[in-house]
Design an enzyme around this catalytic site. Sequence first.
Site, PDB file in Angstrom:
ATOM      1  N   TYR A  41      50.705  56.528 125.656  1.00 35.82           N
ATOM      2  CA  TYR A  41      51.915  56.361 124.742  1.00 35.82           C
ATOM      3  C   TYR A  41      52.960  55.639 125.238  1.00 35.82           C
ATOM      4  O   TYR A  41      53.460  54.713 124.751  1.00 35.82           O
ATOM      5  CB  TYR A  41      52.397  57.701 123.891  1.00 35.82           C
ATOM      6  CG  TYR A  41      53.568  57.908 123.283  1.00 35.82           C
ATOM      7  CD1 TYR A  41      53.562  57.264 121.817  1.00 35.82           C
ATOM      8  CD2 TYR A  41      54.532  58.161 123.878  1.00 35.82           C
ATOM      9  CE1 TYR A  41      54.819  57.381 121.286  1.00 35.82           C
ATOM     10  CE2 TYR A  41      55.960  58.224 123.102  1.00 35.82           C
ATOM     11  CZ  TYR A  41      55.754  57.785 121.971  1.00 35.82           C
ATOM     12  OH  TYR A  41      57.104  57.792 121.285  1.00 35.82           O
ATOM     13  N   THR A 101      52.589  58.197 117.155  1.00 32.42           N
ATOM     14  CA  THR A 101      53.560  59.045 118.081  1.00 32.42           C
ATOM     15  C   THR A 101      52.581  60.125 118.544  1.00 32.42           C
ATOM     16  O   THR A 101      53.219  61.153 119.128  1.00 32.42           O
ATOM     17  CB  THR A 101      54.814  59.466 117.189  1.00 32.42           C
ATOM     18  OG1 THR A 101      54.274  60.260 115.995  1.00 32.42           O
ATOM     19  CG2 THR A 101      55.784  58.585 117.018  1.00 32.42           C
ATOM     20  N   THR A 108      61.464  55.304 123.859  1.00 30.36           N
ATOM     21  CA  THR A 108      61.323  56.406 123.980  1.00 30.36           C
ATOM     22  C   THR A 108      61.389  56.690 125.736  1.00 30.36           C
ATOM     23  O   THR A 108      61.412  55.890 126.480  1.00 30.36           O
ATOM     24  CB  THR A 108      59.693  57.019 123.921  1.00 30.36           C
ATOM     25  OG1 THR A 108      59.346  58.409 124.477  1.00 30.36           O
ATOM     26  CG2 THR A 108      58.671  55.997 124.444  1.00 30.36           C
ATOM     27  N   VAL A 156      62.313  59.916 111.640  1.00 30.45           N
ATOM     28  CA  VAL A 156      63.444  59.342 111.648  1.00 30.45           C
ATOM     29  C   VAL A 156      63.716  58.527 110.372  1.00 30.45           C
ATOM     30  O   VAL A 156      64.828  58.187 109.941  1.00 30.45           O
ATOM     31  CB  VAL A 156      63.655  58.332 112.889  1.00 30.45           C
ATOM     32  CG1 VAL A 156      64.870  57.519 112.981  1.00 30.45           C
ATOM     33  CG2 VAL A 156      63.872  59.087 114.179  1.00 30.45           C
ATOM     34  N   LYS A 190      54.447  51.956 124.280  1.00 31.55           N
ATOM     35  CA  LYS A 190      55.964  51.765 123.651  1.00 31.55           C
ATOM     36  C   LYS A 190      56.631  50.753 124.549  1.00 31.55           C
ATOM     37  O   LYS A 190      57.473  50.039 124.242  1.00 31.55           O
ATOM     38  CB  LYS A 190      56.618  53.250 123.704  1.00 31.55           C
ATOM     39  CG  LYS A 190      56.340  54.149 122.569  1.00 31.55           C
ATOM     40  CD  LYS A 190      56.239  53.672 121.064  1.00 31.55           C
ATOM     41  CE  LYS A 190      57.917  53.668 120.958  1.00 31.55           C
ATOM     42  NZ  LYS A 190      58.396  53.139 119.529  1.00 31.55           N
TER      43      LYS A 190
HETATM   44  N1  LIG Z   1      58.920  62.091 118.007  1.00 29.76           N
HETATM   45  C1  LIG Z   1      59.331  61.982 119.160  1.00 29.76           C
HETATM   46  O1  LIG Z   1      59.549  63.076 119.889  1.00 29.76           O
HETATM   47  C2  LIG Z   1      59.961  60.732 119.888  1.00 29.76           C
HETATM   48  C3  LIG Z   1      60.594  60.689 121.165  1.00 29.76           C
HETATM   49  C4  LIG Z   1      61.138  59.643 121.657  1.00 29.76           C
HETATM   50  C5  LIG Z   1      61.056  58.328 120.743  1.00 29.76           C
HETATM   51  N2  LIG Z   1      60.462  58.317 119.698  1.00 29.76           N
HETATM   52  C6  LIG Z   1      60.246  57.191 118.937  1.00 29.76           C
HETATM   53  O2  LIG Z   1      61.286  57.084 117.699  1.00 29.76           O
HETATM   54  C7  LIG Z   1      60.756  56.643 116.569  1.00 29.76           C
HETATM   55  C8  LIG Z   1      60.677  57.351 115.436  1.00 29.76           C
HETATM   56  O3  LIG Z   1      59.608  58.647 115.553  1.00 29.76           O
HETATM   57  P1  LIG Z   1      59.236  59.662 114.504  1.00 29.76           P
HETATM   58  O4  LIG Z   1      59.320  60.803 115.356  1.00 29.76           O
HETATM   59  O5  LIG Z   1      60.242  59.603 113.442  1.00 29.76           O
HETATM   60  O6  LIG Z   1      57.816  59.257 114.194  1.00 29.76           O
HETATM   61  P2  LIG Z   1      56.980  59.870 113.077  1.00 29.76           P
HETATM   62  O7  LIG Z   1      57.552  61.232 112.544  1.00 29.76           O
HETATM   63  O8  LIG Z   1      55.554  60.175 113.857  1.00 29.76           O
HETATM   64  O9  LIG Z   1      56.747  58.926 112.208  1.00 29.76           O
HETATM   65  C9  LIG Z   1      55.944  57.432 112.553  1.00 29.76           C
HETATM   66  C10 LIG Z   1      56.104  56.889 111.076  1.00 29.76           C
HETATM   67  O10 LIG Z   1      54.918  55.533 111.551  1.00 29.76           O
HETATM   68  C11 LIG Z   1      54.099  55.539 110.428  1.00 29.76           C
HETATM   69  N3  LIG Z   1      52.805  54.961 111.045  1.00 29.76           N
HETATM   70  C12 LIG Z   1      51.830  55.369 111.499  1.00 29.76           C
HETATM   71  N4  LIG Z   1      50.641  54.738 111.797  1.00 29.76           N
HETATM   72  C13 LIG Z   1      51.002  53.545 111.203  1.00 29.76           C
HETATM   73  C14 LIG Z   1      50.544  52.427 111.062  1.00 29.76           C
HETATM   74  N5  LIG Z   1      49.474  52.035 111.541  1.00 29.76           N
HETATM   75  N6  LIG Z   1      51.034  51.480 110.357  1.00 29.76           N
HETATM   76  C15 LIG Z   1      52.467  51.494 109.937  1.00 29.76           C
HETATM   77  N7  LIG Z   1      53.150  52.433 110.097  1.00 29.76           N
HETATM   78  C16 LIG Z   1      52.481  53.543 110.728  1.00 29.76           C
HETATM   79  C17 LIG Z   1      53.804  56.783 109.929  1.00 29.76           C
HETATM   80  O11 LIG Z   1      52.895  56.912 108.780  1.00 29.76           O
HETATM   81  P3  LIG Z   1      52.231  58.321 108.394  1.00 29.76           P
HETATM   82  O12 LIG Z   1      53.042  59.411 108.638  1.00 29.76           O
HETATM   83  O13 LIG Z   1      51.716  57.668 107.188  1.00 29.76           O
HETATM   84  O14 LIG Z   1      51.214  58.348 109.566  1.00 29.76           O
HETATM   85  C18 LIG Z   1      55.363  57.411 109.987  1.00 29.76           C
HETATM   86  O15 LIG Z   1      55.943  57.242 108.865  1.00 29.76           O
HETATM   87  C19 LIG Z   1      59.307  55.792 117.083  1.00 29.76           C
HETATM   88  O16 LIG Z   1      59.529  54.539 117.500  1.00 29.76           O
HETATM   89  C20 LIG Z   1      58.919  56.951 118.270  1.00 29.76           C
HETATM   90  O17 LIG Z   1      58.259  56.130 119.211  1.00 29.76           O
HETATM   91  C21 LIG Z   1      59.973  59.500 119.150  1.00 29.76           C
END
Ligand SMILES: NC(=O)c1ccc[n+]([C@@H]2O[C@H](COP(=O)([O-])OP(=O)(O)OC[C@H]3O[C@@H](n4cnc5c(N)ncnc54)[C@H](OP(=O)(O)O)[C@@H]3O)[C@@H](O)[C@H]2O)c1
Length: 306
Positions: free
Chosen positions: A127, A64, A103, A15, A131
């Site tokens: 998780y 995540t 989520t 995102v 959240k």
């Molecule tokens: N993925 C899903 O299916 C899903 C579903 C529902 C809601 N969401 C929510 O939507 C939002 C975006 O999700 P997404 O899928 O885009 O997530 P993502 O692709 O996993 O990206 C997460 C980001 O958080 C960073 N991160 C991880 N550990 C960290 C730390 N200790 N300090 C600071 N940053 C850190 C990651 O950096 P690195 O890449 O360097 O680790 C990455 O840039 C999140 O709030 C997630 O909970 C996701």
Amino acid sequence: MQNNRILIFGRMGQVGWELRHKLACLGQVTAVEYPEIDFSKPDSIRAAVRTFQPAVLINAAAYTAVDQAESEPELAMAINGTGPGIIAEEAKRLGSLLVHYSTDYVFDGTKQGAYVETDAPNPVNIYGKTKLAGDEAIQAVGGEFLILRTSWVYGARGNNFLLTMLRLARERSELRIVGDQIGAPTSSECIAQATADILTQLLAPDGGGLNGRSGICNLTSAGETSWYGFAKALLTQSAATYGFSVPNLIPISTSEYPQPAKRPANSRLSCQRLAQIFGIIMPSWEDALSRVLETLTEGASRDEQR
Ligand SMILES: NC(=O)c1ccc[n+]([C@@H]2O[C@H](COP(=O)([O-])OP(=O)(O)OC[C@H]3O[C@@H](n4cnc5c(N)ncnc54)[C@H](OP(=O)(O)O)[C@@H]3O)[C@@H](O)[C@H]2O)c1
């Protein structure tokens, strides 16, 4: 708005990456990333906010890895539960707007029908618990905030179900996919576009900000399917383009695919509030999927031409 600075946490996430591009015309966008900003080190969050003094803070960073969280609950809680509360405190101190993503996994999935924002959460895995803690921390701080609750995020880049299926389809002749969990696959591009549309309204000179509308708002594609249905649609649409045969797809039950973290059977979220407050009608998951596959294909054909 006191300035046009927008600070995004999670620059390289699914995102976060899309947000950087979709928000580029809305203000002066700065996107920061782990490990430069580490949510398990609260001072790094505070330092970033105090350096950039943004009018809008967007938190797209999160832990995540749903299954891994079962064995790293403290780290997941620091990143998903504590970090968002610190961002909320900083946003409130500046009088800035906070946008955060939540989520479907905050729910236990036992409801008949789609979840609305006022339904009681009851997460079934670590998780989801972490959240939910983040959502509650933001709400406890108060200030101007929007928690956008989404589901089953995928896109043309990152770690996601779509890219995993495209890889497995080339390697295997048969795939067994869970068919009894229902939700709405939502592309990172659509999430970022809807966020940009919301901000366009809120940041307009006569937009008036959230003006008492702080809270949770569901944000998913329209329609519903199972992981099996999603896999079937994406593989059928992309097989010819990528030159593989669609593997034999077999729907299985959740119990036939044991994973460390439990998943809710029903992940459906109603987006009526999003439509009422912001007038945003999300595309169907099928239309959004076609668009993401088109983006992937464009990238692949450009690579071939080089
Ligand atoms: N993925 C899903 O299916 C899903 C579903 C529902 C809601 N969401 C929510 O939507 C939002 C975006 O999700 P997404 O899928 O885009 O997530 P993502 O692709 O996993 O990206 C997460 C980001 O958080 C960073 N991160 C991880 N550990 C960290 C730390 N200790 N300090 C600071 N940053 C850190 C990651 O950096 P690195 O890449 O360097 O680790 C990455 O840039 C999140 O709030 C997630 O909970 C996701």
